[in-house]
Design a protein around this motif. Structure first.
Motif, short mmCIF file in Angstrom:
data_model
loop_
_atom_site.label_atom_id
_atom_site.label_comp_id
_atom_site.label_asym_id
_atom_site.label_seq_id
_atom_site.Cartn_x
_atom_site.Cartn_y
_atom_site.Cartn_z
N UNK A 67 14.05 39.25 81.21
CA UNK A 67 14.44 38.77 79.89
C UNK A 67 15.93 38.46 79.75
N UNK A 68 16.67 38.54 80.87
CA UNK A 68 18.08 38.17 80.90
C UNK A 68 19.02 39.03 80.05
N UNK A 69 18.50 40.08 79.47
CA UNK A 69 19.38 40.98 78.72
C UNK A 69 19.17 42.38 79.27
N UNK A 70 20.22 42.93 79.83
CA UNK A 70 20.11 44.28 80.37
C UNK A 70 19.91 45.28 79.25
N UNK A 71 18.85 46.07 79.37
CA UNK A 71 18.63 47.08 78.35
C UNK A 71 18.01 48.30 79.01
N UNK A 72 18.90 49.16 79.54
CA UNK A 72 18.38 50.34 80.26
C UNK A 72 17.71 51.32 79.29
N UNK A 73 16.50 51.72 79.62
CA UNK A 73 15.78 52.68 78.78
C UNK A 73 15.29 53.84 79.64
N UNK A 74 15.53 55.04 79.14
CA UNK A 74 15.12 56.26 79.85
C UNK A 74 14.03 56.94 79.05
N UNK A 75 12.99 57.35 79.72
CA UNK A 75 11.89 58.07 79.08
C UNK A 75 11.64 59.37 79.82
N UNK A 76 11.89 60.47 79.14
CA UNK A 76 11.61 61.77 79.73
C UNK A 76 10.33 62.31 79.08
N UNK A 77 9.42 62.80 79.88
CA UNK A 77 8.12 63.31 79.41
C UNK A 77 7.40 62.32 78.49
N UNK A 78 7.30 61.06 78.88
CA UNK A 78 6.67 60.08 77.99
C UNK A 78 5.17 60.31 77.83
N UNK A 79 4.70 60.09 76.59
CA UNK A 79 3.26 60.21 76.31
C UNK A 79 2.84 59.01 75.47
N UNK A 114 11.47 61.73 75.32
CA UNK A 114 12.79 62.29 75.04
C UNK A 114 13.82 61.44 75.75
N UNK A 115 15.00 61.31 75.14
CA UNK A 115 16.06 60.55 75.80
C UNK A 115 16.88 61.48 76.70
N UNK A 116 17.95 60.93 77.24
CA UNK A 116 18.76 61.66 78.21
C UNK A 116 19.42 62.92 77.66
N UNK A 117 19.47 63.00 76.32
CA UNK A 117 20.01 64.22 75.70
C UNK A 117 18.91 65.10 75.15
N UNK A 120 14.06 63.66 70.86
CA UNK A 120 12.79 62.95 70.84
C UNK A 120 12.93 61.57 70.18
N UNK A 121 12.19 60.62 70.67
CA UNK A 121 12.15 59.30 70.03
C UNK A 121 10.79 58.69 70.29
#
Ligand code: NI
Length: 159
Positions: A67-79, A114-117, A120-121
């Motif tokens: 998509x030509x736009x860098x958008x780093x996303x981190x998912x910890x324990x994703x459900x 959960x994010x890197x901190x 929850x999101x």
């Protein structure tokens, strides 16, 4: 930061279930930054920790390649808490080199993580990101997209 070696299909670690992350330790932070470095080097869209030999529930996604736009996303324990609709599209996997196949997935998912901190999101995702989340969360269960292809081919034959 360091590049990590990508585990390739046939490696039994890819077939194991990953464990939840209880706390984001410096080690987990390092894992996440190494996973991004590895993802960008390999020009992938997503990477799950078992693909670099770590059985923890961590996923990184960046659809920038598509998509030509860098958008780093981190998912910890994703459900995945909701999924609906249907999309069929070509998928590949850094752990299954030089191959791609059409896979049927839900068009829309809602994922809690959960994010890197460890905040929850949730994310409401369609299209490519929804596909990518389903693919990466499968990795945490030891499932590869080629298993989904097999399942879906068998279903179609049975119909
Ligand atoms: Ni994959």
């Amino acid at each position: 930061m360091a590049l990590r070696e990508i585990r390739i299909v046939g490696d039994e670690i890819l077939r194991k279930k990953s464990r939840e992350v209880k706390e984001v330790t410096p080690r987990i932070k390092e894992l996440i930054s190494d996973m991004f470095e590895t993802l960008y080097k390999e020009e992938g869209v997503g990477l799950a920790a078992p693909q670099v030999g770590v059985l923890r529930r961590v996923v990184v996604i960046d659809a920038g390649v598509e998509e030509d736009v860098k958008k780093p996303m981190v998912f910890i324990n994703p459900v995945i808490i909701e999924m609906d609709g249907e999309q069929t599209g070509e998928e590949g996997c850094l752990s299954v080199p030089d191959k791609s196949c059409k896979v049927r997935r839900a068009e829309h998912v809602v994922v809690e993580a959960f994010d890197e901190d460890m905040n929850p999101f949730s994310i409401d995702a369609h299209g490519l990101i929804a596909r990518c989340l389903q693919h990466e969360i499968d990795h945490l269960e030891g499932i590869l997209y080629i298993d989904r292809v097999k399942e879906q081919e068998a279903e179609e034959k049975g119909e």
